[in-house]
Design a protein around this motif. Sequence first.
Motif, PDB file in Angstrom:
ATOM      1  N   SER A 124     -31.086 -67.729  13.018  1.00  0.00           N
ATOM      2  CA  SER A 124     -30.129 -67.581  14.112  1.00  0.00           C
ATOM      3  C   SER A 124     -28.933 -66.713  13.707  1.00  0.00           C
ATOM      4  CB  SER A 124     -29.631 -68.960  14.573  1.00  0.00           C
ATOM      5  OG  SER A 124     -28.913 -69.603  13.531  1.00  0.00           O
ATOM      6  N   ILE A 125     -28.842 -66.350  12.428  1.00  0.00           N
ATOM      7  CA  ILE A 125     -27.756 -65.500  11.940  1.00  0.00           C
ATOM      8  C   ILE A 125     -27.989 -64.065  12.394  1.00  0.00           C
ATOM      9  CG2 ILE A 125     -26.685 -64.587   9.826  1.00  0.00           C
ATOM     10  CD1 ILE A 125     -27.416 -67.225   8.475  1.00  0.00           C
ATOM     11  N   SER A 126     -26.903 -63.336  12.623  1.00  0.00           N
ATOM     12  CA  SER A 126     -27.031 -61.944  13.053  1.00  0.00           C
ATOM     13  C   SER A 126     -27.780 -61.124  12.007  1.00  0.00           C
ATOM     14  CB  SER A 126     -25.650 -61.322  13.273  1.00  0.00           C
ATOM     15  OG  SER A 126     -25.761 -59.931  13.503  1.00  0.00           O
ATOM     16  N   ALA A 127     -28.717 -60.290  12.474  1.00  0.00           N
ATOM     17  CA  ALA A 127     -29.469 -59.388  11.589  1.00  0.00           C
ATOM     18  C   ALA A 127     -28.943 -57.960  11.682  1.00  0.00           C
ATOM     19  CB  ALA A 127     -30.956 -59.430  11.940  1.00  0.00           C
ATOM     20  N   ARG A 128     -27.805 -57.779  12.332  1.00  0.00           N
ATOM     21  CA  ARG A 128     -27.262 -56.424  12.478  1.00  0.00           C
ATOM     22  C   ARG A 128     -26.646 -55.953  11.164  1.00  0.00           C
ATOM     23  NH1 ARG A 128     -22.335 -53.960  13.191  1.00  0.00           N
ATOM     24  NH2 ARG A 128     -22.314 -52.064  14.491  1.00  0.00           N
ATOM     25  N   PRO A 129     -27.120 -54.836  10.616  1.00  0.00           N
ATOM     26  CA  PRO A 129     -26.455 -54.274   9.437  1.00  0.00           C
ATOM     27  C   PRO A 129     -25.096 -53.704   9.849  1.00  0.00           C
ATOM     28  CG  PRO A 129     -28.196 -52.805  10.178  1.00  0.00           C
ATOM     29  CD  PRO A 129     -28.288 -54.034  11.038  1.00  0.00           C
ATOM     30  N   ASP A 130     -24.142 -53.737   8.936  1.00  0.00           N
ATOM     31  CA  ASP A 130     -22.808 -53.231   9.247  1.00  0.00           C
ATOM     32  C   ASP A 130     -22.713 -51.724   9.076  1.00  0.00           C
ATOM     33  OD1 ASP A 130     -21.389 -55.795   9.797  1.00  0.00           O
ATOM     34  OD2 ASP A 130     -22.064 -56.225   7.755  1.00  0.00           O
ATOM     35  N   PHE A 131     -23.659 -51.127   8.347  1.00  0.00           N
ATOM     36  CA  PHE A 131     -23.734 -49.682   8.204  1.00  0.00           C
ATOM     37  C   PHE A 131     -25.141 -49.322   7.750  1.00  0.00           C
ATOM     38  CE2 PHE A 131     -22.029 -51.500   4.301  1.00  0.00           C
ATOM     39  CZ  PHE A 131     -22.787 -50.920   3.294  1.00  0.00           C
ATOM     40  N   MET A 132     -25.515 -48.055   7.971  1.00  0.00           N
ATOM     41  CA  MET A 132     -26.853 -47.579   7.595  1.00  0.00           C
ATOM     42  C   MET A 132     -26.747 -46.256   6.857  1.00  0.00           C
ATOM     43  SD  MET A 132     -29.448 -48.199  10.786  1.00  0.00           S
ATOM     44  CE  MET A 132     -28.628 -47.088  11.947  1.00  0.00           C
ATOM     45  N   ALA A 133     -27.583 -46.093   5.836  1.00  0.00           N
ATOM     46  CA  ALA A 133     -27.773 -44.798   5.187  1.00  0.00           C
ATOM     47  C   ALA A 133     -29.261 -44.484   5.265  1.00  0.00           C
ATOM     48  CB  ALA A 133     -27.293 -44.830   3.741  1.00  0.00           C
ATOM     49  N   LEU A 134     -29.593 -43.368   5.876  1.00  0.00           N
ATOM     50  CA  LEU A 134     -30.987 -42.998   6.114  1.00  0.00           C
ATOM     51  C   LEU A 134     -31.258 -41.682   5.399  1.00  0.00           C
ATOM     52  CD1 LEU A 134     -31.114 -43.799   9.949  1.00  0.00           C
ATOM     53  CD2 LEU A 134     -31.537 -45.340   8.024  1.00  0.00           C
ATOM     54  N   ILE A 135     -32.156 -41.724   4.421  1.00  0.00           N
ATOM     55  CA  ILE A 135     -32.390 -40.588   3.549  1.00  0.00           C
ATOM     56  C   ILE A 135     -33.780 -40.016   3.841  1.00  0.00           C
ATOM     57  CG2 ILE A 135     -32.213 -39.770   1.173  1.00  0.00           C
ATOM     58  CD1 ILE A 135     -29.731 -41.351   2.293  1.00  0.00           C
ATOM     59  N   TYR A 136     -33.823 -38.761   4.251  1.00  0.00           N
ATOM     60  CA  TYR A 136     -35.016 -38.075   4.776  1.00  0.00           C
ATOM     61  C   TYR A 136     -35.889 -39.041   5.594  1.00  0.00           C
ATOM     62  CZ  TYR A 136     -36.283 -39.398  -0.118  1.00  0.00           C
ATOM     63  OH  TYR A 136     -36.444 -40.037  -1.327  1.00  0.00           O
ATOM     64  N   PRO A 137     -35.284 -39.657   6.638  1.00  0.00           N
ATOM     65  CA  PRO A 137     -35.984 -40.725   7.351  1.00  0.00           C
ATOM     66  C   PRO A 137     -37.002 -40.236   8.376  1.00  0.00           C
ATOM     67  CG  PRO A 137     -33.878 -40.323   8.391  1.00  0.00           C
ATOM     68  CD  PRO A 137     -33.934 -39.422   7.175  1.00  0.00           C
ATOM     69  N   VAL A 138     -38.061 -41.000   8.524  1.00  0.00           N
ATOM     70  CA  VAL A 138     -38.894 -40.928   9.721  1.00  0.00           C
ATOM     71  C   VAL A 138     -38.094 -41.626  10.822  1.00  0.00           C
ATOM     72  CG1 VAL A 138     -41.066 -41.592  10.799  1.00  0.00           C
ATOM     73  CG2 VAL A 138     -41.004 -41.030   8.349  1.00  0.00           C
ATOM     74  N   ILE A 139     -37.920 -40.987  11.952  1.00  0.00           N
ATOM     75  CA  ILE A 139     -37.173 -41.583  13.060  1.00  0.00           C
ATOM     76  C   ILE A 139     -38.059 -41.748  14.288  1.00  0.00           C
ATOM     77  CG2 ILE A 139     -35.313 -41.206  14.743  1.00  0.00           C
ATOM     78  CD1 ILE A 139     -34.264 -42.114  12.062  1.00  0.00           C
ATOM     79  N   THR A 140     -38.718 -40.676  14.668  1.00  0.00           N
ATOM     80  CA  THR A 140     -39.494 -40.697  15.904  1.00  0.00           C
ATOM     81  C   THR A 140     -40.959 -41.015  15.642  1.00  0.00           C
ATOM     82  OG1 THR A 140     -39.929 -39.477  17.955  1.00  0.00           O
ATOM     83  CG2 THR A 140     -40.057 -38.223  15.896  1.00  0.00           C
TER      84      THR A 140
END
Length: 294
Positions: free
Chosen positions: A172-188
């Motif tokens: 039940s705890i929030s799973a929202r990260p407070d920040f993200m770093a995405l390195i050569y990410p697959v997005i779509t």
Amino acid sequence: MTISFNKLRAQSEVIPLWTTIPNSIETFEEQSIEQGDILKISKIKKPTLEIYAPSKRNATDKAILICPGGGYTTLAYDWEGTEIAKWFNSKGITAFFLKYRLPNSKSLKTPHKAPLQDTQRAIRWVRFNADKFGINPAKIGVIGFSAGGHLAATLGTQYNSKNNFKEEPLDSISARPDFMALIYPVITMKNNYTHIGSRNQLLGKKTTQALIEQYSNELQVTTNTPPTFLVHASNDSTVPVENSLQFYKSLNDKKVKVEMHIYLYGGHGFSLAINQEGYLHTWLDRLDDWLKTI
């Protein structure tokens, strides 16, 4: 080459992610470890968190969850995992390396759901145990590389995805990260710029349009998506730079704080870029600068 996984755990604590693993069936499948230039792990049945703590004198109140890449087929254990954790430790940040389940495992009921389920649980576990590690529960981020970047971005945009299993209080705890770093990410997941291998592994070769859109993270950005740091190389022939460009645009359109660094050379999978020519390795300096603003 056969290698004992316990030998890989020096100077770290490893905890099981679940008491009862959801979305799982019992099989005779065994975890596989391949030792080459990069140590790769696959066929993961029991996801874990491997904890790397900085020295107390150096420690800040930030934490990071690390999602290595591997095309949703394997995990680049050292290349995009443990070595990254040690870099964060050098900056006083407590690092949690996530060994998440991969959708090609025969032990999964609904394969595409397992990676996000593990990542949600990991953030929740870290937040629940924040006091134990001297962490501010509002300063817990996630970093992902390649397909691990897709997973991190999925967490950042779909952290509220509902569970379809019997929940424990932790869930039940929030799973929202407070920040993200995405390195050569697959997005779509769309045909134009996706990494087709990652899409086939996660969603299957005969997937639906609804799932393609659900896991195309540029379509899932909201005003509540966390501040994001993006790194990509223009000459990435595996995961086109358009993945980061599209995500940047979606974040910027929603007025989410976003910083992006596009390097001329570097290709794909450069990790710390220690042996790369030029100044690609300076992406870590830019990340360090950015983290100080979070």
